[in-house]
Structure formats: C-alpha cells, structure tokens
Design a protein around this motif. Structure first.
Motif, mmCIF file in Angstrom:
data_model
loop_
_atom_site.group_PDB
_atom_site.id
_atom_site.type_symbol
_atom_site.label_atom_id
_atom_site.label_comp_id
_atom_site.label_asym_id
_atom_site.label_seq_id
_atom_site.Cartn_x
_atom_site.Cartn_y
_atom_site.Cartn_z
ATOM 1 N N PRO A 1 11.096 -64.722 -26.041
ATOM 2 C CA PRO A 1 12.100 -64.974 -27.086
ATOM 3 C C PRO A 1 13.464 -65.233 -26.444
ATOM 4 N N GLN A 2 14.207 -66.194 -27.000
ATOM 5 C CA GLN A 2 15.496 -66.576 -26.435
ATOM 6 C C GLN A 2 16.497 -66.822 -27.556
ATOM 7 N N PRO B 1 19.460 -72.208 -21.747
ATOM 8 C CA PRO B 1 19.764 -71.555 -20.466
ATOM 9 C C PRO B 1 18.559 -71.248 -19.591
ATOM 10 N N LEU B 2 17.490 -70.672 -20.173
ATOM 11 C CA LEU B 2 16.351 -70.260 -19.357
ATOM 12 C C LEU B 2 15.561 -71.453 -18.808
ATOM 13 N N THR C 1 15.771 -62.018 -23.883
ATOM 14 C CA THR C 1 16.227 -60.979 -24.809
ATOM 15 C C THR C 1 15.286 -59.779 -24.863
ATOM 16 N N THR C 2 14.058 -59.939 -24.423
ATOM 17 C CA THR C 2 13.083 -58.847 -24.460
ATOM 18 C C THR C 2 12.257 -58.884 -23.182
ATOM 19 N N GLN D 1 10.463 -78.269 -29.118
ATOM 20 C CA GLN D 1 10.545 -77.674 -30.447
ATOM 21 C C GLN D 1 11.885 -76.958 -30.657
ATOM 22 N N GLY D 2 12.292 -76.183 -29.655
ATOM 23 C CA GLY D 2 13.544 -75.453 -29.779
ATOM 24 C C GLY D 2 14.748 -76.363 -29.856
ATOM 25 N N LEU D 3 14.774 -77.400 -29.033
ATOM 26 C CA LEU D 3 15.918 -78.310 -29.017
ATOM 27 C C LEU D 3 15.952 -79.189 -30.271
ATOM 28 N N ALA D 4 14.777 -79.565 -30.773
ATOM 29 C CA ALA D 4 14.741 -80.342 -32.024
ATOM 30 C C ALA D 4 15.329 -79.535 -33.182
ATOM 31 N N ARG D 5 14.987 -78.258 -33.244
ATOM 32 C CA ARG D 5 15.544 -77.390 -34.292
ATOM 33 C C ARG D 5 17.048 -77.205 -34.100
#
Length: 328
Positions: free
Chosen positions: A213-214, A219-220, A262-263, A321-325
């Motif tokens: 989870p980020q 960054p990662l 984060t975890t 997926q993350g960047l599209a959102r």
C-alpha cells in the motif's frame, strides 16, 4: 513520411530539449530526455515528438542556474566541495562536456562513477537514471554525436549537483567501501554476478511495489527504476566497480522502502493474477502518457527479457492503474 528511427527520435528530442531546465515545481525532475529515449527504445519512435510537445506544453521548467566558475577535475578538494550543490549544476555539466570531448565516454564514466555512486539517492535516483538512459543512447548512436555526448554530460552533471549520500561515514566523493575484500559489506555478489544480482533486486522490488500500500503511486517506483538504471550501465563499467554498484543500489532501494511504504511488506507479494501481457502494459503506459509509467513499463519489458519474472509486469500494471487514477 517515413517512420522515425531510434537515432532520429532521440536525437531530435535532445535537440528540442537543449537548454530546458532540470526541474520544475518544488524540485520535480525533468524526465523528458529519459522518457523520450525509453519510447524510442521500445519502438515508439514516432510517438516521441508528440510526447515532447505535450511535455513542454504542460510543464514550466526552471531556468538552469548560471555557470559560476570552472570545477577542476584534477583537484579533489575543488570538485568534492561542489558535490550536492545544485547552484553549481552548470559548472558540473560544463566539466563533463570538457571531459567527454577529451576522452572516450566509457573512460569518463569509469572515472566518475565510483565518485558519484555513494550519492545515488539524491532526488530519488534521477541522476543515475538520466545517466543510464544517456549511456544506452550514446552506446547505440556513437559518441561522435554531439547531442548524445551533451546528454551524458547533463545526466552526470545533474547527478553530481544533486548528490546526496545515504551512507553514513562517507565524505562526498569518497568511493563506496565495497570495492575491496574487507568486511565492511557482505559478500553478496562478486563482479561477475553483479548483473544477475541487480536483475534479482529489480524483480524483488517490483513484487514489493505490486503489493505494498502506498500514499502515492510514484515515489516507490524509484526503488525499481534506480537499480534498473544501474543494471543498464553495469556492463559498461570495469569489473571492480560492478559489485559496489549492486550494493549501493540494494541499500538505496531498501531506504526508499523505509521512506515510502505505509505498512510492513508481505514476504509473498500478491496481485500477480489478471495482469495483461507486457506489450499491452507498455501500450497502456504510452496512452496514459505519464513519464513514470513509461519508464517503469520499459524496465519491465527489458528485465523480462533478461530474467523473466511475473512481478515485473505486475509492478508496471499496478503503476499504470495508480497513475491513471491519480491523473483523473
């Protein structure tokens, strides 16, 4: 109009980007030369001019600081004092332009790589990443091409100006202590196996990225693209520099995981099912248009050819997926 070749696309992009600043906003990095090279390498040379158009239209780059005074490469006290000083970035790029005009690029790279390596973590490894894309370009196009030689100087100069050591006890410009056979570092990889160790490191952090989870998808990513950049260059380095390069890349990626995850990360990453094939993943990254998506997808394709691993595609797909959102 005939399709653009790799050399045409990259050379044209570098000419258009000549004089464009290294950063924009609050220290966001200019990825345009790197993304243009990655697109061309992946066979999307015809997309490069349009991508550059959009990048220049949507980013306002800072002016490059004026040159102050020449850095003397023969005086360690002089060049060490300028490491990590972004106000000296024009002085650094001028130094490397002079160096590259006087000696073959592999010789210049071998001389400065161990000096810059401990500062790899600066601006999330973008100095080494820009250097690596420039190395691939100049190794394909030849050092007689001034635009490619200038881009390698820009990559090395930016790395030097944003040098930031994460390794305690190393002064700016000191070489990483893993060059010898002492006990400062574990003997994880010798010179001949450093490339394979880097392949494993890229796959490991691809799996972590796909499952961790980020707060933000970007960054990662650099825990993957950083060691992938070192892997791109390692074959051009003297044998004695390869193992230290792996060790620094490993330590920097571990630091990034501490900074940005984060975890706690699960030992067996999940999320490897339902991932499209890598050709589709890269095409999606191009459609999104984000430089991080493009660069990570290119890394996934490249490393899948070197050492196949499903975690590579999973990471690039997760980034898409993350960047599209995030860009909606």
């Amino acid at each position: 109009m005939s399709p653009l070749t790799y050399t045409d696309a990259v050379g044209g992009a570098l000419e258009r980007l000549r004089g464009v600043g290294f950063e924009h906003g609050p220290r966001f990095v200019n990825h345009a030369p790197m993304a243009a090279e990655a697109l061309a390498y992946m066979g999307y040379a015809d997309d490069v001019p349009r991508w550059i158009d959009r990048n220049l239209r949507t980013h306002t780059y800072h002016e490059v600081p004026d040159a102050r005074w020449a850095i003397d490469p023969a005086d360690p006290d002089d060049w060490r004092s300028a490491l990590g000083d972004f106000s000296r970035v024009a002085d650094w790029t001028a130094l490397f332009e002079r160096e590259l005009a006087l000696a073959p690029w592999p010789e210049v790279l071998a001389r400065w790589w161990p000096r810059l390596l401990p500062g790899m973590s600066g601006v999330l490894t973008h100095g080494v990443i820009r250097t690596a894309h420039a190395v691939r370009a100049i190794s394909r196009a030849g050092e007689e091409n001034l635009a490619y030689r200038r881009e390698l100087a820009q990559g090395l100069g930016y790395w030097a100006a944003r040098y930031a050591s994460h390794t305690h006890g190393i002064r700016p410009g000191d070489e990483y202590p893993g060059t010898g056979d002492g006990e400062q570092v574990p003997r994880t990889a010798d010179a001949d196996s450093a490339a394979a160790a880097l392949d494993g490191l890229v796959a490991e952090y691809a799996g972590i990225y796909a499952s961790a989870p980020q707060r933000h998808p970007v960054p990662l990513i650099h825990s993957i693209t950083g060691p992938a950049a070192v892997r791109l260059v390692v074959e051009h380095l003297p044998a004695a520099q390869r193992r230290p390069s792996y060790l620094v890349a490993r330590d920097v990626s571990a630091s990034m995981l501490d900074w940005f995850s984060t975890t706690p990360v699960t030992p067996n990453p999940v999320g490897l099912r339902g991932v499209p094939d890598l050709g589709e993943v890269f095409a999606t990254a191009v459609a999104i248009g984000d430089e991080h998506a493009i660069k990570l997808a290119e890394v996934a394709v490249r490393h899948q050819a070197l050492a196949p691993d499903p975690r590579l595609a999973a990471a690039a797909h997760a980034a898409n997926q993350g960047l599209a959102r995030f860009r909606r």
